[in-house]
Design a protein around this motif. Sequence first.
Motif, PDB file in Angstrom:
ATOM      1  N   SER A 228       0.824  -1.203   0.000  1.00 35.63           N
ATOM      2  CA  SER A 228       0.000   0.000   0.000  1.00 35.63           C
ATOM      3  C   SER A 228       0.864   1.261   0.000  1.00 35.63           C
ATOM      4  O   SER A 228       0.648   2.183  -0.801  1.00 35.63           O
ATOM      5  CB  SER A 228      -0.932  -0.003   1.217  1.00 35.63           C
ATOM      6  N   SER A 229       1.870   1.291   0.881  1.00 33.83           N
ATOM      7  CA  SER A 229       2.775   2.451   0.929  1.00 33.83           C
ATOM      8  C   SER A 229       3.659   2.505  -0.311  1.00 33.83           C
ATOM      9  O   SER A 229       3.953   3.590  -0.816  1.00 33.83           O
ATOM     10  CB  SER A 229       3.642   2.383   2.186  1.00 33.83           C
TER      11      SER A 229
ATOM     12  N   ASP B  54      -1.680   4.094 -13.480  1.00 32.88           N
ATOM     13  CA  ASP B  54      -2.494   3.684 -12.334  1.00 32.88           C
ATOM     14  C   ASP B  54      -1.703   2.655 -11.518  1.00 32.88           C
ATOM     15  O   ASP B  54      -1.126   1.716 -12.078  1.00 32.88           O
ATOM     16  CB  ASP B  54      -3.803   3.062 -12.803  1.00 32.88           C
ATOM     17  N   VAL B  55      -1.688   2.831 -10.208  1.00 28.70           N
ATOM     18  CA  VAL B  55      -0.853   1.962  -9.375  1.00 28.70           C
ATOM     19  C   VAL B  55      -1.668   1.082  -8.426  1.00 28.70           C
ATOM     20  O   VAL B  55      -1.113   0.196  -7.757  1.00 28.70           O
ATOM     21  CB  VAL B  55       0.141   2.804  -8.537  1.00 28.70           C
ATOM     22  N   GLU B  56      -2.991   1.284  -8.367  1.00 25.89           N
ATOM     23  CA  GLU B  56      -3.811   0.653  -7.332  1.00 25.89           C
ATOM     24  C   GLU B  56      -3.733  -0.875  -7.324  1.00 25.89           C
ATOM     25  O   GLU B  56      -3.798  -1.506  -6.263  1.00 25.89           O
ATOM     26  CB  GLU B  56      -5.283   1.067  -7.479  1.00 25.89           C
ATOM     27  N   ASN B  57      -3.594  -1.467  -8.500  1.00 29.51           N
ATOM     28  CA  ASN B  57      -3.653  -2.927  -8.590  1.00 29.51           C
ATOM     29  C   ASN B  57      -2.312  -3.573  -8.929  1.00 29.51           C
ATOM     30  O   ASN B  57      -2.257  -4.763  -9.263  1.00 29.51           O
ATOM     31  CB  ASN B  57      -4.696  -3.340  -9.646  1.00 29.51           C
TER      32      ASN B  57
ATOM     33  N   TYR C 124      -2.234   0.669 -17.293  1.00 30.24           N
ATOM     34  CA  TYR C 124      -3.471   1.448 -17.204  1.00 30.24           C
ATOM     35  C   TYR C 124      -3.151   2.900 -16.855  1.00 30.24           C
ATOM     36  O   TYR C 124      -2.347   3.176 -15.955  1.00 30.24           O
ATOM     37  CB  TYR C 124      -4.404   0.855 -16.153  1.00 30.24           C
TER      38      TYR C 124
ATOM     39  N   SER D 131       3.232   6.353  -6.939  1.00 28.60           N
ATOM     40  CA  SER D 131       2.324   7.245  -7.669  1.00 28.60           C
ATOM     41  C   SER D 131       2.870   8.655  -7.790  1.00 28.60           C
ATOM     42  O   SER D 131       2.445   9.415  -8.654  1.00 28.60           O
ATOM     43  CB  SER D 131       0.951   7.278  -6.973  1.00 28.60           C
TER      44      SER D 131
ATOM     45  N   ARG E 167       2.885   1.521  -3.318  1.00 25.31           N
ATOM     46  CA  ARG E 167       2.058   2.073  -4.401  1.00 25.31           C
ATOM     47  C   ARG E 167       1.878   3.583  -4.236  1.00 25.31           C
ATOM     48  O   ARG E 167       1.914   4.334  -5.217  1.00 25.31           O
ATOM     49  CB  ARG E 167       0.691   1.386  -4.417  1.00 25.31           C
ATOM     50  N   LYS E 168       1.663   4.018  -2.996  1.00 24.00           N
ATOM     51  CA  LYS E 168       1.456   5.444  -2.730  1.00 24.00           C
ATOM     52  C   LYS E 168       2.656   6.262  -3.201  1.00 24.00           C
ATOM     53  O   LYS E 168       2.500   7.271  -3.911  1.00 24.00           O
ATOM     54  CB  LYS E 168       1.229   5.661  -1.225  1.00 24.00           C
TER      55      LYS E 168
ATOM     56  N   ASN F 166       1.161  -5.444  -8.459  1.00 28.23           N
ATOM     57  CA  ASN F 166       1.779  -6.328  -7.479  1.00 28.23           C
ATOM     58  C   ASN F 166       3.236  -5.898  -7.252  1.00 28.23           C
ATOM     59  O   ASN F 166       3.703  -4.925  -7.844  1.00 28.23           O
ATOM     60  CB  ASN F 166       1.686  -7.793  -7.924  1.00 28.23           C
TER      61      ASN F 166
END
Length: 316
Positions: A116-117, A129-132, A265, A123, A119-120, A134
Amino acid sequence: MIPLILGYTLDLLVGDPQGFPHPIRLIGKMIENVERVLRKKCKSAQDERRAGIILWFVVVLTSYAVPLVILWLSSKISLLLAGAIETVMCAFILATKSLKDESMIVHKYLEQNDLSSARKYLSYIVGRDVENLNSNQIAKAAVETVAENTSDGVIAPMLFILIGGAPLGFLYKGINTLDSMVGYKNEKYINMGRFSALLDDAANFLPSRIASYLMITASYILNMDYVSAYRIYKRDRYNHKSPNSAHTESVCAGALNIMLGGPNYYGGTLVTKPTIGDDKRPVVNDDIKKANKLMYATSLLCLGIGITVKFLILSF
């Protein structure tokens, strides 16, 4: 030459101090303000294209003139003062340490398995897009950013400084910042940003190629796969919508024996892109460190060779 050497050293030691007014952010604010004024007068696509040309000249000439006047005025007081100011300017122009630091924050959170961090913070340095994503995809995105920005964040501005000092370095940063802010082919910027995108391609044409050969040499010095680096560079250097962006990416992919590029994406839309390199193994977290080592070695080579060449030219 001395302000460049000292500025490069200062950049490696300090990077971009948080909370300090950064000149590149000021260029960004200038772009926003000038664009806002020009858009009010645009009634057609042709007006937007003309406004884009005006925007480019206002921003680029101002980016060059302001540091030039500052250095000229300071030299009237003291050459040492002018040298000190130009040293700080060079440190601001170069992004070596900040590029490493930003990517290594992503590395730190991947190391902790805190996706989570990771990806944050990813970004903040990529547009996809980074939400998904791995862990392997996050590492790949960070490596791509380091590889691509080795050219336009480090080598290109260094080459411009070598030619014309900090003022020419800021001129390049004006060109590059314009492209990053308005050089898009979307509805908003397809007309106004066209001129900025074309001129950024022109400004980076030679630096991207010089950076690539320096990076191939650096991969040899670092005992990486320089043969693959050269082979992938010759094969995949145009596998990007930009004529320049895949050059250093392809060298990095070859040196690390990984595959970069491919579909991603953006704003929820899948954008298909060519791949760069051979899919010999997954991209892992440690590859972020390797990409940064390659970037540092490439920048040191550029500085050393550039200073030597300039010294020989001035000697004649």
